[in-house]
Design an enzyme around this catalytic site. Sequence first.
Site, PDB file in Angstrom:
ATOM      1  N   GLY A  33       0.129   5.416  -4.392  1.00 11.89           N
ATOM      2  CA  GLY A  33      -0.482   6.694  -4.786  1.00 11.89           C
ATOM      3  C   GLY A  33       0.130   7.849  -4.007  1.00 11.89           C
ATOM      4  O   GLY A  33       0.485   8.889  -4.578  1.00 11.89           O
ATOM      5  N   ARG A  34       0.282   7.664  -2.683  1.00 12.05           N
ATOM      6  CA  ARG A  34       0.851   8.727  -1.846  1.00 12.05           C
ATOM      7  C   ARG A  34       2.314   8.978  -2.187  1.00 12.05           C
ATOM      8  O   ARG A  34       2.779  10.119  -2.181  1.00 12.05           O
ATOM      9  CB  ARG A  34       0.696   8.367  -0.356  1.00 12.05           C
ATOM     10  CG  ARG A  34      -0.668   8.772   0.200  1.00 12.05           C
ATOM     11  CD  ARG A  34      -0.966   8.053   1.490  1.00 12.05           C
ATOM     12  NE  ARG A  34      -1.333   6.665   1.237  1.00 12.05           N
ATOM     13  CZ  ARG A  34      -1.426   5.725   2.183  1.00 12.05           C
ATOM     14  NH1 ARG A  34      -1.150   6.037   3.430  1.00 12.05           N
ATOM     15  NH2 ARG A  34      -1.803   4.513   1.868  1.00 12.05           N
ATOM     16  N   TRP A  35       3.031   7.909  -2.510  1.00 13.07           N
ATOM     17  CA  TRP A  35       4.447   8.054  -2.899  1.00 13.07           C
ATOM     18  C   TRP A  35       4.536   8.968  -4.124  1.00 13.07           C
ATOM     19  O   TRP A  35       5.380   9.867  -4.187  1.00 13.07           O
ATOM     20  CB  TRP A  35       5.025   6.673  -3.210  1.00 13.07           C
ATOM     21  CG  TRP A  35       6.481   6.659  -3.553  1.00 13.07           C
ATOM     22  CD1 TRP A  35       7.517   6.453  -2.687  1.00 13.07           C
ATOM     23  CD2 TRP A  35       7.062   6.848  -4.852  1.00 13.07           C
ATOM     24  NE1 TRP A  35       8.716   6.512  -3.371  1.00 13.07           N
ATOM     25  CE2 TRP A  35       8.464   6.755  -4.711  1.00 13.07           C
ATOM     26  CE3 TRP A  35       6.538   7.094  -6.121  1.00 13.07           C
ATOM     27  CZ2 TRP A  35       9.344   6.883  -5.774  1.00 13.07           C
ATOM     28  CZ3 TRP A  35       7.419   7.244  -7.186  1.00 13.07           C
ATOM     29  CH2 TRP A  35       8.802   7.135  -7.003  1.00 13.07           C
TER      30      TRP A  35
ATOM     31  N   SER B  94      -8.470  -5.162   4.561  1.00 12.03           N
ATOM     32  CA  SER B  94      -8.967  -4.910   3.198  1.00 12.03           C
ATOM     33  C   SER B  94      -9.292  -6.190   2.429  1.00 12.03           C
ATOM     34  O   SER B  94      -8.875  -6.354   1.279  1.00 12.03           O
ATOM     35  CB  SER B  94      -7.968  -4.062   2.404  1.00 12.03           C
ATOM     36  OG  SER B  94      -7.734  -2.843   3.053  1.00 12.03           O
TER      37      SER B  94
ATOM     38  N   LEU C 203      11.385 -20.190  -3.921  1.00 10.31           N
ATOM     39  CA  LEU C 203      10.281 -19.343  -3.458  1.00 10.31           C
ATOM     40  C   LEU C 203       9.075 -19.418  -4.398  1.00 10.31           C
ATOM     41  O   LEU C 203       9.241 -19.353  -5.617  1.00 10.31           O
ATOM     42  CB  LEU C 203      10.771 -17.888  -3.399  1.00 10.31           C
ATOM     43  CG  LEU C 203       9.701 -16.837  -3.107  1.00 10.31           C
ATOM     44  CD1 LEU C 203       9.365 -16.799  -1.624  1.00 10.31           C
ATOM     45  CD2 LEU C 203      10.163 -15.449  -3.558  1.00 10.31           C
TER      46      LEU C 203
ATOM     47  N   ASP D 199       0.837  -1.200   0.000  1.00 14.70           N
ATOM     48  CA  ASP D 199       0.000   0.000   0.000  1.00 14.70           C
ATOM     49  C   ASP D 199       0.877   1.258   0.000  1.00 14.70           C
ATOM     50  O   ASP D 199       1.992   1.244   0.531  1.00 14.70           O
ATOM     51  CB  ASP D 199      -0.904  -0.028   1.250  1.00 14.70           C
ATOM     52  CG  ASP D 199      -2.095   0.903   1.113  1.00 14.70           C
ATOM     53  OD1 ASP D 199      -2.273   1.504   0.029  1.00 14.70           O
ATOM     54  OD2 ASP D 199      -2.857   1.033   2.098  1.00 14.70           O
ATOM     55  N   GLY D 200       0.341   2.321  -0.586  1.00 16.89           N
ATOM     56  CA  GLY D 200       1.022   3.617  -0.512  1.00 16.89           C
ATOM     57  C   GLY D 200       1.642   4.090  -1.815  1.00 16.89           C
ATOM     58  O   GLY D 200       2.331   5.111  -1.832  1.00 16.89           O
TER      59      GLY D 200
ATOM     60  N   HIS E  47       2.698   3.204  -8.874  1.00 19.23           N
ATOM     61  CA  HIS E  47       2.517   1.762  -9.131  1.00 19.23           C
ATOM     62  C   HIS E  47       3.742   1.200  -9.861  1.00 19.23           C
ATOM     63  O   HIS E  47       4.168   0.079  -9.607  1.00 19.23           O
ATOM     64  CB  HIS E  47       1.255   1.520  -9.967  1.00 19.23           C
ATOM     65  CG  HIS E  47      -0.015   1.886  -9.238  1.00 19.23           C
ATOM     66  ND1 HIS E  47      -0.244   1.525  -7.941  1.00 19.23           N
ATOM     67  CD2 HIS E  47      -1.120   2.574  -9.645  1.00 19.23           C
ATOM     68  CE1 HIS E  47      -1.444   1.980  -7.564  1.00 19.23           C
ATOM     69  NE2 HIS E  47      -1.979   2.615  -8.576  1.00 19.23           N
TER      70      HIS E  47
ATOM     71  N   SER F 219      -7.160  -5.980  -5.904  1.00 17.45           N
ATOM     72  CA  SER F 219      -8.281  -6.579  -5.173  1.00 17.45           C
ATOM     73  C   SER F 219      -9.554  -6.532  -6.015  1.00 17.45           C
ATOM     74  O   SER F 219      -9.645  -5.765  -6.983  1.00 17.45           O
ATOM     75  CB  SER F 219      -8.512  -5.829  -3.858  1.00 17.45           C
ATOM     76  OG  SER F 219      -9.159  -4.601  -4.117  1.00 17.45           O
ATOM     77  N   THR F 220     -10.543  -7.320  -5.616  1.00 21.62           N
ATOM     78  CA  THR F 220     -11.820  -7.309  -6.339  1.00 21.62           C
ATOM     79  C   THR F 220     -12.479  -5.925  -6.225  1.00 21.62           C
ATOM     80  O   THR F 220     -13.337  -5.580  -7.029  1.00 21.62           O
ATOM     81  CB  THR F 220     -12.773  -8.390  -5.770  1.00 21.62           C
ATOM     82  OG1 THR F 220     -12.722  -8.351  -4.335  1.00 21.62           O
ATOM     83  CG2 THR F 220     -12.386  -9.785  -6.217  1.00 21.62           C
ATOM     84  N   GLU F 221     -12.050  -5.143  -5.220  1.00 26.90           N
ATOM     85  CA  GLU F 221     -12.611  -3.790  -5.036  1.00 26.90           C
ATOM     86  C   GLU F 221     -11.874  -2.764  -5.920  1.00 26.90           C
ATOM     87  O   GLU F 221     -12.390  -1.669  -6.162  1.00 26.90           O
ATOM     88  CB  GLU F 221     -12.502  -3.354  -3.567  1.00 26.90           C
ATOM     89  CG  GLU F 221     -13.481  -4.057  -2.623  1.00 26.90           C
ATOM     90  CD  GLU F 221     -13.135  -5.526  -2.386  1.00 26.90           C
ATOM     91  OE1 GLU F 221     -11.930  -5.856  -2.313  1.00 26.90           O
ATOM     92  OE2 GLU F 221     -14.068  -6.354  -2.310  1.00 26.90           O
TER      93      GLU F 221
HETATM   94  C1  FPP Z   1      -2.258   0.191  -3.256  1.00 29.09           C
HETATM   95  O1  FPP Z   1      -1.684   1.474  -3.200  1.00 29.09           O
HETATM   96  C2  FPP Z   1      -1.626  -0.557  -4.313  1.00 29.09           C
HETATM   97  C3  FPP Z   1      -2.288  -1.152  -5.341  1.00 29.09           C
HETATM   98  C4  FPP Z   1      -3.746  -1.159  -5.483  1.00 29.09           C
HETATM   99  C5  FPP Z   1      -1.553  -1.831  -6.422  1.00 29.09           C
HETATM  100  C6  FPP Z   1      -0.360  -2.574  -5.960  1.00 29.09           C
HETATM  101  C7  FPP Z   1       0.447  -2.973  -7.137  1.00 29.09           C
HETATM  102  C8  FPP Z   1       1.783  -2.947  -7.174  1.00 29.09           C
HETATM  103  C9  FPP Z   1       2.623  -2.565  -6.027  1.00 29.09           C
HETATM  104  C10 FPP Z   1       2.517  -3.386  -8.366  1.00 29.09           C
HETATM  105  C11 FPP Z   1       2.265  -4.826  -8.613  1.00 29.09           C
HETATM  106  C12 FPP Z   1       3.231  -5.401  -9.496  1.00 29.09           C
HETATM  107  C13 FPP Z   1       3.032  -6.513 -10.200  1.00 29.09           C
HETATM  108  C14 FPP Z   1       4.168  -7.089 -10.891  1.00 29.09           C
HETATM  109  C15 FPP Z   1       1.727  -7.163 -10.342  1.00 29.09           C
HETATM  110  P1  FPP Z   1      -2.601   2.730  -3.443  1.00 29.09           P
HETATM  111  O2  FPP Z   1      -2.649   3.022  -4.890  1.00 29.09           O
HETATM  112  O3  FPP Z   1      -3.962   2.509  -2.835  1.00 29.09           O
HETATM  113  O4  FPP Z   1      -1.827   3.826  -2.646  1.00 29.09           O
HETATM  114  P2  FPP Z   1      -2.442   5.038  -1.839  1.00 29.09           P
HETATM  115  O5  FPP Z   1      -3.225   4.446  -0.695  1.00 29.09           O
HETATM  116  O6  FPP Z   1      -1.248   5.797  -1.381  1.00 29.09           O
HETATM  117  O7  FPP Z   1      -3.305   5.817  -2.786  1.00 29.09           O
END
Ligand code: FPP
Length: 264
Positions: A41-43, A214, A149, A38-39, A55, A83-85
């Site tokens: 978007g904020r990054w 979640s 792994l 998670d995070g 992402h 996620s499904t959401e």
């Molecule tokens: C949540 O952060 C993150 C996601 C919904 C997507 C996670 C996906 C990746 C980290 C990349 C996956 C890589 C592969 C190879 C499948 P957010 O967007 O909700 O962040 P925020 O809460 O800061 O807005």
Amino acid sequence: MLEKLLRKKTAAPDRSITERIAAVKSKQVPAHVAIIMDGNGRWAKRRNLPRIAGHHEGMKTVRKITRIANELGIKVLTLYAFSTENWKRPKMEIDFLMKLPGEFLSTYLPELVEQNVKVEMIGNFEMLPDHTKHAIQRAMEATADNDGLTLNFAMNYGSRLELVESFKEIATLIADGSISVEDIDESLIGSHLMTAHLPEPDLLIRTSGEVRLSNFMLWQVAYAEFSFTDVLWPDFNASCMLSAIEDFQLRNRRFGSLEGDGNV
Ligand code: FPP
């Protein structure tokens, strides 16, 4: 006295990563680590970048954490990638997220093969766009015989949906007379989940300071240790992963009993 206790219970941050890896490996390493990434978007927002840049950076973290997990001898790493959401997000963001498995796997599949990593997926496969399906399918086939792994992507995954599907399968078996109501127990339900072939997570990590599940592996994390960190997923690195595991190794897991050996 308190200072001494704290020193004993806190991982020494000044040790090198190599030393920390060796120390972690000398103790019991969690067999299955599940991560809510998670995070992103904020990054991106903190850098005045579009969310998708977060992402994309998060995808690079997937590579780093896969490497360290493999090196530590972790057996399964489950990553909550979609996620499904998440279908409720803007189409442009969904399209980008659906392209990430393809980009990740076309870039890193050779090294995953070389590192003996096995790629798997839990979640509803059928609803994914064809290009996403193809990328995942190809990686699963290319790594099917690997026994290092297991890199398990939770993609279009939702725990409640998984439980609903499992209960439907069990109800069907009862309706056609294959099993009776008395046969329903925890192991039967577990055997109808998408994770049936995997050990339950020992450690669940969530990044970015959010403290909730979640809809992630609700059944499977019944006895998992939880680790929450304020670090945003794109900034999560080998040292953060080691800290989570060092902390895990200090916990006394009792699985509901009064016993515990003081280690895990
Ligand atoms: C949540 O952060 C993150 C996601 C919904 C997507 C996670 C996906 C990746 C980290 C990349 C996956 C890589 C592969 C190879 C499948 P957010 O967007 O909700 O962040 P925020 O809460 O800061 O807005």
